[in-house]
Write a protein that holds these residues in place. Structure first.
Motif, PDB file in Angstrom:
ATOM      1  N   ALA A  36      -6.539   7.671   8.237  1.00 56.99           N
ATOM      2  CA  ALA A  36      -6.997   6.337   8.618  1.00 56.99           C
ATOM      3  C   ALA A  36      -8.412   6.087   8.111  1.00 56.99           C
TER       4      ALA A  36
ATOM      5  N   GLU B 200      -3.392  10.798  -0.606  1.00 55.81           N
ATOM      6  CA  GLU B 200      -2.604   9.614  -0.945  1.00 55.81           C
ATOM      7  C   GLU B 200      -3.530   8.413  -1.084  1.00 55.81           C
TER       8      GLU B 200
ATOM      9  N   GLU C 215      -8.604   7.508  13.964  1.00 54.11           N
ATOM     10  CA  GLU C 215      -7.729   8.465  14.632  1.00 54.11           C
ATOM     11  C   GLU C 215      -7.483   9.721  13.802  1.00 54.11           C
TER      12      GLU C 215
ATOM     13  N   GLY D 254       0.629   0.069  -4.985  1.00 53.77           N
ATOM     14  CA  GLY D 254       0.551   1.475  -5.386  1.00 53.77           C
ATOM     15  C   GLY D 254       1.636   1.870  -6.361  1.00 53.77           C
TER      16      GLY D 254
ATOM     17  N   ARG E 167       0.669   3.632   6.068  1.00 51.61           N
ATOM     18  CA  ARG E 167      -0.782   3.497   6.206  1.00 51.61           C
ATOM     19  C   ARG E 167      -1.265   2.062   6.161  1.00 51.61           C
TER      20      ARG E 167
ATOM     21  N   GLY F  74      -9.218  -0.496   2.556  1.00 46.89           N
ATOM     22  CA  GLY F  74      -9.061  -1.884   2.987  1.00 46.89           C
ATOM     23  C   GLY F  74     -10.372  -2.637   2.929  1.00 46.89           C
TER      24      GLY F  74
ATOM     25  N   THR G 221       0.794  -1.230   0.000  1.00 49.05           N
ATOM     26  CA  THR G 221       0.000   0.000   0.000  1.00 49.05           C
ATOM     27  C   THR G 221       0.830   1.286   0.000  1.00 49.05           C
ATOM     28  N   ILE G 222       0.522   2.208   0.867  1.00 40.86           N
ATOM     29  CA  ILE G 222       1.249   3.478   0.878  1.00 40.86           C
ATOM     30  C   ILE G 222       2.035   3.628   2.174  1.00 40.86           C
ATOM     31  N   HIS G 223       2.957   4.537   2.145  1.00 40.73           N
ATOM     32  CA  HIS G 223       3.918   4.660   3.230  1.00 40.73           C
ATOM     33  C   HIS G 223       3.230   5.039   4.542  1.00 40.73           C
TER      34      HIS G 223
ATOM     35  N   PHE H  53      -4.127   6.115  -4.392  1.00 43.21           N
ATOM     36  CA  PHE H  53      -3.924   4.663  -4.284  1.00 43.21           C
ATOM     37  C   PHE H  53      -5.175   3.939  -4.774  1.00 43.21           C
TER      38      PHE H  53
ATOM     39  N   CYS I 194      -8.077   5.259   4.404  1.00 42.78           N
ATOM     40  CA  CYS I 194      -7.314   4.024   4.218  1.00 42.78           C
ATOM     41  C   CYS I 194      -8.118   2.810   4.672  1.00 42.78           C
ATOM     42  N   SER I 195      -8.831   2.925   5.768  1.00 40.97           N
ATOM     43  CA  SER I 195      -9.606   1.775   6.212  1.00 40.97           C
ATOM     44  C   SER I 195     -10.751   1.515   5.235  1.00 40.97           C
TER      45      SER I 195
ATOM     46  N   PRO J  72      -4.173   1.121   9.086  1.00 37.80           N
ATOM     47  CA  PRO J  72      -5.588   1.425   8.850  1.00 37.80           C
ATOM     48  C   PRO J  72      -6.171   0.617   7.698  1.00 37.80           C
ATOM     49  N   ILE J  73      -5.391   0.374   6.683  1.00 38.83           N
ATOM     50  CA  ILE J  73      -5.912  -0.410   5.556  1.00 38.83           C
ATOM     51  C   ILE J  73      -6.246  -1.823   6.026  1.00 38.83           C
TER      52      ILE J  73
ATOM     53  N   THR K 127       2.327   5.476  -5.328  1.00 34.71           N
ATOM     54  CA  THR K 127       3.780   5.311  -5.341  1.00 34.71           C
ATOM     55  C   THR K 127       4.304   5.396  -6.772  1.00 34.71           C
TER      56      THR K 127
END
Ligand SMILES: Cc1ncc(C[n+]2csc(CCOP(=O)(O)OP(=O)(O)O)c2C)c(N)n1
Ligand SMILES: Cc1ncc(C[n+]2csc(CCOP(=O)(O)OP(=O)(O)O)c2C)c(N)n1
Ligand code: SF4
Ligand code: SF4
Ligand SMILES: [Mg+2]
Ligand SMILES: [Mg+2]
Lengths: 306, 619, 619, 306
Positions: free
Chosen positions: B276, B305, B272, B451, A73, B283, A69-71, B309, B279-280, A76-77, C329
């Motif tokens: 997050a 970001e 948080e 990514g 993170r 996911g 993924t990304i730096h 992604f 990103c979550s 959370p993913i 990325t």
């Protein structure tokens, strides 16, 4: 699907590996593969998540589902993935820059949830992929050949920080000791709740201080020395506190004796357990398996009608 | 003269002092009587004490915006009177606590109400009334004054009290029954006081069941906000995971979903930070559920970001961007429309995305639903661009139709599919650019996403030719989006084709523009209006066609630089001659738009800048 | 036929295998002889093992780009030969280890060199040569093969060996003297071997001191990269605080400054992320020092809240944005120009900023300096938009002139100033929009700044009229910027006004475009070229003027969607008919641009897409 | 400048304060003003930095230089300011959401530097300005009136976390005890290195659990009970370790006795000391006072000339 036993080949990929010769990361990949094989976790039921860095390339070399993924993170993913399908084995791997510099906020806050994920940080003391700058775990006063001056900042102790932040399984491992590491990975995966393993990872290219020669003489296995990391009665707040303090104390050891093994294990209700209590259908099956066709919202409109 | 069923009511007072509850009651009771309502709130980024106000416009016909004139003002403190006296309609009335507030303040140098001879003051003996509600040994709760004033409002308006009572009982149904009883009593006391003491004095009246029949199943109306409508659309689409970090004005979506989490089986995660959150969501979406986050500008800054992604890895996510005035913290609780260019170009590199822009609650619902189909079919991020005004203003709306809303999850690589194919490449190059995606858990589908630029297989590639192939593939999907979501759906045109002026707008200005058009028609000005519902893909041809056939073109935007006009010029070459903008953190009222358009017709200025209190500057 | 002083040399091999050191030596030795050099590197996001290569073009005239043909290839492994054989110029030669690499690979199905009959192979007995350098009891270090091959290169080119020796000694001057000695010996062995065995066989020759006189003080030349030039400009401007988080290709700026930290009294802080980088820069700038950070796309994504805060609070910061291919990325070590729209609209709300775009090392230096004057005079963020190709490619450049470079810190509210005024409002409304700023530490200047909208005093305000005043004030400063930094400085025009084709470009494409123009002229095609040096404020009038007088307009961009053409259409209304783009992660070579332009002249396509290995697609 | 003694008025502003009646933040402002006055820190020589939240409004009410910045980022901003002018007294104040959720990564990494800044977190358990959501310090199982359900996450213990992260002065205070708090602020400012104070801040509007009534009976003053927080010999690694463990143990106390006061104080070289060693001119004077007109770069060009 045929249900014949899985073999090492099931955990490999054909992807060309471009880590440096001798990199500790090879050992980590081998240990992850070994542990998944031994637990017979089916490759389709495991998801490996990583950030960016040399460490970040890990999922490409392991035959499960993977997300590079990304730096900073990856945590959370991974969290979102686990909630979407709590039946998956979710393993997250980060570099020490990834997890403790740019990702430190996630590291801290993930610890609060006791979500059933195994998180591992590759502690090599450097930002390897960007060519050897100091990472947050580099010792104060230490200087590698790629640095202009010695580091003037205190290091973060990842294992200790994990204990502090509420991870319920905390261990330390060494990248060249594949058997020990894979046994910890198994324990971490099997632990119900947030597991953390700090892996002392050799980076022969950039970290010319913390090398095999540095580690070999000082490492010792906590469990071999009889250290008991397990909280017997998780509802006894005193025992929990005592064990945590003991674990922190151990994790701070340096010098001639440097501990690997399990610092702490305590079994609390997991985050997913709480969510199942809240959402009736999640108790039945993971969110990803819910049927979402034909949902009606009449009751929601009713509420707003006067 | 009696003005029937056309009242602009306002409650004002210190934050935390009960303005919201009072106005909710007023608005809901109007809805209960079948009136059309538009309610909007102005409040500070503060918890207690600063002046806030809540306007409720209750009308016989379909209104969608506020006007600047107030007929009946409920003043919870004297600041409210002095702040809003200037916007009272002639003949309007002010309800306040006559025992606490002394309006003879000329000696204190306070301008305002004392200079208006054309309005009426209704100083109610509130303390006395409230005390009278209690037994001799009970301690009177002075917060009841608010309910008394709402009750009195309806007394002045000669509204059917049974509707007020029913509304109170519904609002307090989850509390002890005595709470509702007591509030009914208080409202009744106010109602009676007004009726008894001011009978026939106030010219506005409200009658129930005027406009629609709330009992007929096809005519059921709700009182709803854009944020709720968006959330309902997402629930309808099968939302399973919603992540957020608190931020005004996006938080209400999260709170709404949290309240309905158990019954709708949607998990709401307070993360948080916004990084997050997004990103979550990535996911979760990667793992096969429909997932969303919403935020406002500062939070969106932190999501880029993740956005990139999602676009590169072709992970379907939905982001609600509920605008407020920037830059930086700006004016957190106010209105603005200045993130459209930001949404278009957010993130480094070139990454396909869809940006959908609802203009009313119905579109919030539709887009809240449809965004997930688009995200999953085309495997890219969808941004829903809304704002504080649309998100937080209340409006009466017919029940949403749930017809013809089918969930479409796009191409999924199932075990069977992969078996038949013999192998699986997550990023297979296809003609449409879309590659079937395998959901983790699917046997044989194991792949690694990244990514980094990648091969069809999903492994990192820095090869120049692979790069070209992958960029082309990803952008081909935008053409597919254009087919599935054609220009006809990305614009709406209102009004006559042959009009004196042609208005272009987007997002929440819609309500005020439509209302203004009706007002202008009464003045003999015929306007038409092009609403743009998508910034990406942009409906260039339709916009150009509309503009080319327009006589006088005016763009209306709630921002400083008329950002959409720049996009239009970039995409169509057309320079729109006239701009009406407002960047004072407040939404347009329909009457301010009428004034702006008249100004353009009269003087043909390049730009008209509007503000509160009738501020107008022409360039 | 002898080709004099026009050689394209290349070294290729596995990363970490010595390609960079070898090529550095080659390039520097050429510079030492007074040749013009352009060197660029292609490498992977990998530490050891992947194929990388480094081109050095050494020339008699002023060149600013690479060409796709290679005259002399130093192959550190066989992969290099097979990867680059196709780009060898006819008559070119390949130097490799004849004892290790067997080129008869036809049976292995490897295409490439074996099919080229028009090039020469120079299989050197490297192991033997290296062994011969050592005494019988010494363990030979095989890395010396690289130096032998560089030495041999100069042997083939019949260059003056003393220049090679001098360069080696300078390069290793901080190591033990034996290191330099040994390298000289190795280079000499290669040199001699080539001379002895291949005398006169290779057609390219290099002579020293051809183009400029390195001894004359006015003619001193450096071998410099854009990143270094930028850093030097910032040092010259008085940079005191530089924060960064490692990221390719921006890190070299930080490393350069770190190396010079003590002597230049610049503190370089490696922060925990890019958010902290930009925020600490804001803190430092607010406190009165010149402060800067640089990053690439992913890091810039994290800086936007800081950027907006800087703009709103009028804090002067400088951000270097060194582009690489995205999204996400992407391709971390490669070339791209796709962040210009992102830089323009980054951050929520509307916030003034200046975006300066250097196109060569001299402009890097100038802008590196001038950005601070602009940031401080107009109290707003300045973004410097560079990229990997400009940042990391080496070029010979005359010493920068330090004349007429005055530091201008803008309006500062000193204690005396405030005393005279009697009071101090940090955000005083002025005609220019600029308000004198007090630096913490200044008596009487105490103020509170805030990211909320604010009064002149600096306290939070949500008032509609204050908002309008403050927005107007901040945007008025952009007009002042336009005066101080007028359009003439924001564009440059090269070539004849009356040309057959008119090229528009920005940033690092400059070198290849200028070189291509010269090549085209030789072919009878007259081109002119407009370079855009600022995206904000945009030089609309000059660009329009240029475009209006052009015959055939071509925009050249290193991205997918020709982003600048969209900006130009938005700002001027002009639609540029032809685009030449390249989005394969590699920079344009001058010859590829020549081909692209010829294609446009021939077929008039709307778009020409270029790629490596002669890839060309026309739409 | 006249150098007559400073008075309370010098630390006030005319800015209208809109915190709720009874908010603990009023006490914090009073304590900051009191301590600055007592130390006679000139208002122009102090810089107060804050993030976003109710807490974030603090600088507007104090007559020094002030920056009310962005959510979670006050620490990095303060860091830059301190390096630019190390003679300034820099105080950073954050909310608990600010500092431990969105800003947790900075909290952790700032601890590594021992930069001479005082950092204070207002611990009210909620995101107050956004209307009462749980902040990372809210206890597990706790529910305020503004929450739908009780919190299911473990809380962060800010003081303990600060000790773990390397802050060299760590204390806890109570917003309604202005005298005690202001004495801690003085110690924190005077401490050379990174100081951290966790302030238990009452938010009567949203936190109806941790109220004055909750705190009053359980608070006790560590120093009054004789707890010795000071490391006598900072170069004795054992003593440092022991004191840190004791501090962590203390910081974990809950229930009937809840400690305020100083947990830890140890004197190490500061970050600014290191920088002065590195940059000769910074030793002479702060960076902001360096003359930057007419800098020459000849030597830099010379280096690149062959
Ligand atoms: C937002 C962002 N900033 C910076 C980078 C550049 N970057 C790539 S890898 C890396 C550091 C890697 O260090 P670590 O996490 O320790 O992993 P390692 O390479 O040591 O395994 C950085 C900073 C990035 N990819 N994204
Ligand atoms: C990036 C960003 N996300 C969200 C917000 C909205 N926001 C404003 S204040 C706040 C939380 C405040 O809580 P805390 O830090 O505990 O401060 P308190 O109000 O309790 O003092 C949030 C989330 C914001 N301003 N910026
Ligand atoms: S640089 Fe270090 S971490 Fe990266 S691959 Fe090489 S040895 Fe491993
Ligand atoms: S909401 Fe809480 S923290 Fe904010 S001002 Fe009110 S009492 Fe204080
Ligand atoms: Mg690392
Ligand atoms: Mg808080």
């Amino acid at each position: 699907m045929s249900e014949k036993p899985l073999t090492p080949a099931d955990y490999r990929t054909n992807v060309h590996n471009n880590w440096c010769p001798g990199c500790g990361d090879f050992g980590i990949v081998a240990a992850i593969q070994k542990s998944l094989l031994e637990m017979q976790v089916r490759p389709e039921n495991a998801l490996l998540v990583s950030g960016i860095g040399c460490s970040g390339k890990t999922p490409h070399y392991i035959g499960t589902y993977g997300m590079h993924t990304i730096h900073g993170r990856s945590l959370p993913i991974a969290t979102g993935a686990k909630i979407a399908n709590h039946e998956l084995t979710v393993i997250d791997v980060s570099g020490d820059g990834d997890g403790l510099a740019i990702g430190a906020g996630h590291f801290v806050n993930f610890g609060r949830k006791n979500s059933d994920i195994l998180y591992m940080i590759y502690n090599n003391g450097v930002y390897a992929l960007t060519k050897g700058q100091a990472s947050p775990t580099m010792d104060k006063g230490m200087k590698t050949k790629s640095m202009e001056e010695p580091s003037i900042k205190e290091p973060i102790n990842p294992a200790s920080m994990a204990i502090q932040c509420g991870y319920t399984f905390v261990a330390r491992a060494y990248s060249y000791d594949i058997n020990h590491l894979s046994s910890l990975i198994k324990q971490g995966v099997q632990h119900r709740g947030s597991a953390f393993i700090e892996i002392m990872q050799a980076c022969p290219t950039y970290n010319d201080v913390k090398t095999k020669e540095y580690f070999t003489p000082i490492l010792y296995d906590l469990q071999k020395e009889g250290y008991d990391a397990v909280v017997k009665n998780p509802s006894d707040a005193n025992e929990v506190r005592e064990k945590k303090l003991a674990a922190i104390t151990k994790s701070w050891e340096t010098g001639a004796k440097y501990p690997i093994g399990v610092f702490l294990k305590v079994d609390f209700q997991t985050y997913e357990d709480y969510l199942k209590e809240k959402m009736p259908m999640m108790k039945e099956k993971p969110l990803v398996k819910h049927d979402i066709s034909g949902i009606k919202i009449t009751h929601l409109m009713e509420e707003l009608t006067f | 003269m009696v003005i029937l069923n056309r009242v602009c009511w306002m409650a004002g007072g210190p934050q935390g002092g009960g303005v919201n509850v009072s106005a909710d009651l007023f608005a809901k009771a109007c809805v209960a009587g079948g009136l059309n309502v538009f309610g909007n709130i102005e409040y500070n980024s503060n918890i207690k004490g600063e002046h806030s106000f809540y306007r409720v416009r209750a009308w016989d016909s379909n209104i969608r915006s506020h006007v600047n004139l107030v007929n009946l003002l409920v003043a919870l403190d004297s600041e409210t009177i002095h702040t809003h006296a200037y916007e009272m309609a002639p003949g309007g009335g002010i309800i306040y606590d006559g025992e606490e507030i002394n309006l003879d303040m000329s000696d204190k140098g306070v301008a305002g109400v004392t200079q208006r001879t054309d309005i009426r003051l209704f100083p109610l003996p509130l303390t006395t009334i409230v005390k009278s509600l209690y037994g001799p040994n009970e301690k009177p709760n002075m917060i009841m004054k608010n309910t008394v004033m709402v009750g009195a409002s309806f007394g002045f308006l000669e509204y059917d009290f049974s509707l007020v009572e029913r509304t109170i009982r519904q609002m307090f149904k989850n509390k002890k029954p005595t709470v509702a009883d007591f509030n009914v009593k208080a409202a009744r006391a106010g109602y009676d006081h007004a009726k008894e003491n001011y009978e026939g004095i106030f010219e506005c009246k409200l009658q129930s069941d005027h406009y629609y029949d709330r009992k007929s199943p096809d005519e059921r109306h709700m009182l709803i906000r854009g944020n709720e409508a968006l959330a309902m659309g997402a629930v309808k689409a099968g939302l399973k995971y919603y992540a957020y970090y608190p931020i005004t004005p996006a938080t209400p979506i999260a709170h709404y979903l949290e309240e309905h989490s158990s019954e709708c089986n949607v998990h709401v995660e307070q993360t948080e930070d916004e990084i997050a959150s997004v990103c979550s969501v990535i996911g979760a979406a990667h793992t096969g559920v429909r997932a969303m986050t919403s935020t406002s500008g500062p939070g969106f800054c932190l999501m880029l970001e993740g956005l990139g992604f999602s676009s590169l890895t072709e992970t379907p996510i939905v982001i609600g961007l509920i605008q407020r005035p920037g830059p930086s913290t700006g004016m957190p609780t106010r209105q603005d429309q200045s993130d459209i260019r930001f949404a278009l170009h957010a993130g480094h590199g070139e990454s396909p995305r869809v940006i959908m822009i609802p203009g009313d609650v119905d579109e919030c619902f539709q887009i809240g639903f449809e965004s997930f189909n688009i995200a999953e079919k085309f495997q890219m991020p969808v941004i829903i661009l809304s704002d504080k005004h649309l998100g937080e203003s209340y409006i009466t709306s017919k029940w949403f139709s749930e017809e013809n809303m089918a969930v479409d999850r796009g191409l999924i690589a199932t075990e069977e599919y992969i078996k038949k194919k013999g192998s699986y490449n997550r990023y297979e190059i296809t003609e449409s650019g879309i590659s079937p995606r395998a959901i983790p858990g699917t046997p044989l589908g194991m792949f690694r996403t990244t990514g980094d630029e990648h091969t069809e297989y999903g492994s990192i590639s820095e090869d120049a030719m692979e790069r070209i192939k992958m960029m082309d593939k990803r952008f081909r999907k935008m053409h597919e989006v254009e087919k599935y979501y054609p220009e006809e759906k990305r614009i709406k045109v209102y009004g006559d084709l042959r009009a004196d002026v042609s208005i272009i707008g987007w997002g929440s200005t819609k309500g005020a523009i439509l209302d203004a058009m009706e007002m202008l028609k009464n003045d003999g000005v015929h306007a038409n209006y092009l609403q743009i519902l998508s910034a990406s893909p942009f409906p260039s041809r339709s916009v150009k066609k509309f503009l080319d056939s327009a006589k006088k073109r005016i763009i209306i935007e709630n921002n400083y630089s008329a950002l959409m006009s720049g996009i239009i010029r970039e995409m169509t070459g057309v320079l729109i001659e006239h701009k009406i903008v407002k960047y004072d953190g407040r939404p347009f009222s329909c009457d301010s738009i009428v004034n702006g358009i008249k100004k353009v017709i009269k003087d043909s200025p390049r730009e008209v800048i509007l503000g509160e209190q009738g501020y107008e500057r022409a360039l």
